[in-house]
Design a protein around this motif. Structure first.
Motif, PDB file in Angstrom:
ATOM      1  N   GLU A   1       0.814  -1.220   0.000  1.00 40.58           N
ATOM      2  CA  GLU A   1       0.000   0.000   0.000  1.00 40.58           C
ATOM      3  C   GLU A   1       0.844   1.265   0.000  1.00 40.58           C
ATOM      4  OE1 GLU A   1      -2.533  -3.168   2.044  1.00 40.58           O
ATOM      5  OE2 GLU A   1      -0.438  -2.551   2.116  1.00 40.58           O
ATOM      6  N   ALA A   2       1.896   1.295   0.785  1.00 38.46           N
ATOM      7  CA  ALA A   2       2.717   2.509   0.876  1.00 38.46           C
ATOM      8  C   ALA A   2       3.375   2.841  -0.466  1.00 38.46           C
ATOM      9  CB  ALA A   2       3.774   2.360   1.974  1.00 38.46           C
ATOM     10  N   ALA A   3       3.950   1.855  -1.097  1.00 32.99           N
ATOM     11  CA  ALA A   3       4.639   2.096  -2.370  1.00 32.99           C
ATOM     12  C   ALA A   3       3.655   2.500  -3.465  1.00 32.99           C
ATOM     13  CB  ALA A   3       5.415   0.849  -2.792  1.00 32.99           C
ATOM     14  N   PHE A   4       2.546   1.792  -3.574  1.00 36.93           N
ATOM     15  CA  PHE A   4       1.536   2.142  -4.580  1.00 36.93           C
ATOM     16  C   PHE A   4       0.967   3.532  -4.293  1.00 36.93           C
ATOM     17  CE2 PHE A   4       1.828  -2.177  -5.844  1.00 36.93           C
ATOM     18  CZ  PHE A   4       1.129  -2.355  -7.020  1.00 36.93           C
ATOM     19  N   GLY A   5       0.679   3.802  -3.025  1.00 39.04           N
ATOM     20  CA  GLY A   5       0.115   5.093  -2.653  1.00 39.04           C
ATOM     21  C   GLY A   5       1.068   6.248  -2.900  1.00 39.04           C
ATOM     22  N   ALA A   6       2.347   6.052  -2.593  1.00 30.80           N
ATOM     23  CA  ALA A   6       3.335   7.102  -2.834  1.00 30.80           C
ATOM     24  C   ALA A   6       3.460   7.396  -4.324  1.00 30.80           C
ATOM     25  CB  ALA A   6       4.692   6.694  -2.255  1.00 30.80           C
ATOM     26  N   GLU A   7       3.476   6.338  -5.122  1.00 27.91           N
ATOM     27  CA  GLU A   7       3.562   6.542  -6.568  1.00 27.91           C
ATOM     28  C   GLU A   7       2.307   7.224  -7.098  1.00 27.91           C
ATOM     29  OE1 GLU A   7       4.159   4.065 -10.693  1.00 27.91           O
ATOM     30  OE2 GLU A   7       4.950   3.199  -8.839  1.00 27.91           O
ATOM     31  N   LEU A   8       1.161   6.869  -6.546  1.00 27.29           N
ATOM     32  CA  LEU A   8      -0.094   7.507  -6.930  1.00 27.29           C
ATOM     33  C   LEU A   8      -0.033   9.007  -6.647  1.00 27.29           C
ATOM     34  CD1 LEU A   8      -3.118   7.792  -7.591  1.00 27.29           C
ATOM     35  CD2 LEU A   8      -3.600   6.800  -5.353  1.00 27.29           C
ATOM     36  N   LEU A   9       0.402   9.367  -5.451  1.00 27.82           N
ATOM     37  CA  LEU A   9       0.498  10.792  -5.096  1.00 27.82           C
ATOM     38  C   LEU A   9       1.493  11.525  -5.992  1.00 27.82           C
ATOM     39  CD1 LEU A   9       0.411  10.620  -1.212  1.00 27.82           C
ATOM     40  CD2 LEU A   9      -1.285  11.711  -2.699  1.00 27.82           C
ATOM     41  N   LEU A  10       2.651  10.927  -6.208  1.00 26.12           N
ATOM     42  CA  LEU A  10       3.664  11.560  -7.053  1.00 26.12           C
ATOM     43  C   LEU A  10       3.127  11.779  -8.468  1.00 26.12           C
ATOM     44  CD1 LEU A  10       6.516  12.657  -7.143  1.00 26.12           C
ATOM     45  CD2 LEU A  10       7.310  10.358  -7.719  1.00 26.12           C
ATOM     46  N   ARG A  11       2.450  10.785  -9.006  1.00 29.88           N
ATOM     47  CA  ARG A  11       1.861  10.912 -10.345  1.00 29.88           C
ATOM     48  C   ARG A  11       0.778  11.999 -10.348  1.00 29.88           C
ATOM     49  NH1 ARG A  11       1.976   8.286 -14.940  1.00 29.88           N
ATOM     50  NH2 ARG A  11       3.256   6.635 -14.062  1.00 29.88           N
ATOM     51  N   LEU A  12      -0.076  12.002  -9.330  1.00 26.35           N
ATOM     52  CA  LEU A  12      -1.135  13.002  -9.228  1.00 26.35           C
ATOM     53  C   LEU A  12      -0.547  14.412  -9.203  1.00 26.35           C
ATOM     54  CD1 LEU A  12      -4.252  13.439  -8.768  1.00 26.35           C
ATOM     55  CD2 LEU A  12      -3.697  13.477  -6.313  1.00 26.35           C
ATOM     56  N   PHE A  13       0.476  14.625  -8.382  1.00 25.24           N
ATOM     57  CA  PHE A  13       1.081  15.952  -8.256  1.00 25.24           C
ATOM     58  C   PHE A  13       1.818  16.364  -9.527  1.00 25.24           C
ATOM     59  CE2 PHE A  13       1.632  15.052  -3.439  1.00 25.24           C
ATOM     60  CZ  PHE A  13       0.281  15.259  -3.232  1.00 25.24           C
ATOM     61  N   THR A  14       2.361  15.399 -10.247  1.00 19.88           N
ATOM     62  CA  THR A  14       3.101  15.691 -11.473  1.00 19.88           C
ATOM     63  C   THR A  14       2.158  16.026 -12.621  1.00 19.88           C
ATOM     64  OG1 THR A  14       4.897  14.223 -10.782  1.00 19.88           O
ATOM     65  CG2 THR A  14       4.771  14.760 -13.134  1.00 19.88           C
ATOM     66  N   VAL A  15       1.128  15.213 -12.792  1.00 17.90           N
ATOM     67  CA  VAL A  15       0.210  15.393 -13.909  1.00 17.90           C
ATOM     68  C   VAL A  15      -0.792  16.519 -13.634  1.00 17.90           C
ATOM     69  CG1 VAL A  15      -1.528  14.240 -15.352  1.00 17.90           C
ATOM     70  CG2 VAL A  15       0.480  12.974 -14.573  1.00 17.90           C
ATOM     71  N   TYR A  16      -1.215  16.633 -12.377  1.00  9.66           N
ATOM     72  CA  TYR A  16      -2.199  17.649 -11.987  1.00  9.66           C
ATOM     73  C   TYR A  16      -1.648  18.451 -10.799  1.00  9.66           C
ATOM     74  CZ  TYR A  16      -5.112  14.561 -14.777  1.00  9.66           C
ATOM     75  OH  TYR A  16      -5.615  13.798 -15.794  1.00  9.66           O
ATOM     76  N   PRO A  17      -0.709  19.356 -11.047  1.00 13.24           N
ATOM     77  CA  PRO A  17      -0.049  20.086  -9.951  1.00 13.24           C
ATOM     78  C   PRO A  17      -1.010  20.841  -9.025  1.00 13.24           C
ATOM     79  CG  PRO A  17       0.956  20.621 -12.079  1.00 13.24           C
ATOM     80  CD  PRO A  17      -0.221  19.765 -12.359  1.00 13.24           C
ATOM     81  N   SER A  18      -2.162  21.240  -9.537  1.00 14.83           N
ATOM     82  CA  SER A  18      -3.110  21.983  -8.696  1.00 14.83           C
ATOM     83  C   SER A  18      -3.628  21.135  -7.531  1.00 14.83           C
ATOM     84  CB  SER A  18      -4.284  22.489  -9.536  1.00 14.83           C
ATOM     85  OG  SER A  18      -5.012  21.388 -10.064  1.00 14.83           O
ATOM     86  N   THR A  19      -3.570  19.814  -7.651  1.00 15.74           N
ATOM     87  CA  THR A  19      -4.056  18.946  -6.570  1.00 15.74           C
ATOM     88  C   THR A  19      -3.161  19.018  -5.341  1.00 15.74           C
ATOM     89  OG1 THR A  19      -2.877  17.012  -7.443  1.00 15.74           O
ATOM     90  CG2 THR A  19      -5.153  17.341  -8.179  1.00 15.74           C
ATOM     91  N   LYS A  20      -1.959  19.473  -5.502  1.00 15.06           N
ATOM     92  CA  LYS A  20      -1.007  19.575  -4.381  1.00 15.06           C
ATOM     93  C   LYS A  20      -1.535  20.506  -3.292  1.00 15.06           C
ATOM     94  CE  LYS A  20       3.442  18.876  -3.049  1.00 15.06           C
ATOM     95  NZ  LYS A  20       3.278  18.952  -1.617  1.00 15.06           N
ATOM     96  N   THR A  21      -2.408  21.437  -3.669  1.00 16.13           N
ATOM     97  CA  THR A  21      -2.931  22.394  -2.678  1.00 16.13           C
ATOM     98  C   THR A  21      -3.731  21.706  -1.573  1.00 16.13           C
ATOM     99  OG1 THR A  21      -4.939  22.805  -3.955  1.00 16.13           O
ATOM    100  CG2 THR A  21      -3.058  24.257  -4.382  1.00 16.13           C
ATOM    101  N   TYR A  22      -4.216  20.509  -1.830  1.00 21.08           N
ATOM    102  CA  TYR A  22      -4.990  19.782  -0.817  1.00 21.08           C
ATOM    103  C   TYR A  22      -4.104  18.979   0.140  1.00 21.08           C
ATOM    104  CZ  TYR A  22      -8.957  21.138  -3.602  1.00 21.08           C
ATOM    105  OH  TYR A  22      -9.888  21.880  -4.276  1.00 21.08           O
TER     106      TYR A  22
END
Length: 141
Positions: free
Chosen positions: A21-42
């Protein structure tokens, strides 16, 4: 919501994720922040440049919540009520971000599971995650 076959496919994919879970979740967050930088505000608690430990920690929490949903397919509303309240009333996450998260999660699943993540499994997970997003956004109404 899900047919018996779709439930089995969701469970089968979760069995492949469980323990990671940790590895998949970290990669998910990194991808989310990279592709959709505006999501980082949350995620202000992660700072402007989240380190690996922070991503692993929050990623684990996110995927543990997905695991709860997998275990409670028959009663997602009750299982996710505290999370729905948190996202709607405290964090005030714009509901339009949930589809972005779903998209990034599916890419992470496909990249890791490759041939094990069949088209049918992807469709079942898309339906399941959309159901989770619906439950999480019901408190906004």
């Amino acid at each position: 919501m899900l047919s018996a076959q779709e439930r089995a496919q969701v469970a089968q994919v979760w069995d492949l994720i469980a323990g990671h879970e940790a590895a998949f979740g970290a990669e998910l967050l990194l991808r989310l922040f990279t592709v959709y930088p505006s999501t980082k505000t949350y995620f202000p608690h992660l700072g402007p440049c989240a380190d690996k430990a922070q991503l692993l920690s929050h990623g684990r929490r996110m995927l543990e919540a997905v695991g709860v949903a997998v275990q409670h397919l028959d009663n997602l509303r009750a299982a996710l009520r505290p999370l729905a309240d948190l996202h709607a009333q405290v964090l005030r996450v714009d509901p339009s971000n949930f589809p972005l998260l779903i998209q990034c999660f599916q890419v992470v699943l496909a990249s890791h599971l490759q041939d094990e993540f069949t088209v049918e499994m992807q469709a079942a997970w898309d339906k399941f995650l959309t159901g989770v997003a619906v439950v999480l956004t019901e408190k906004y109404r």
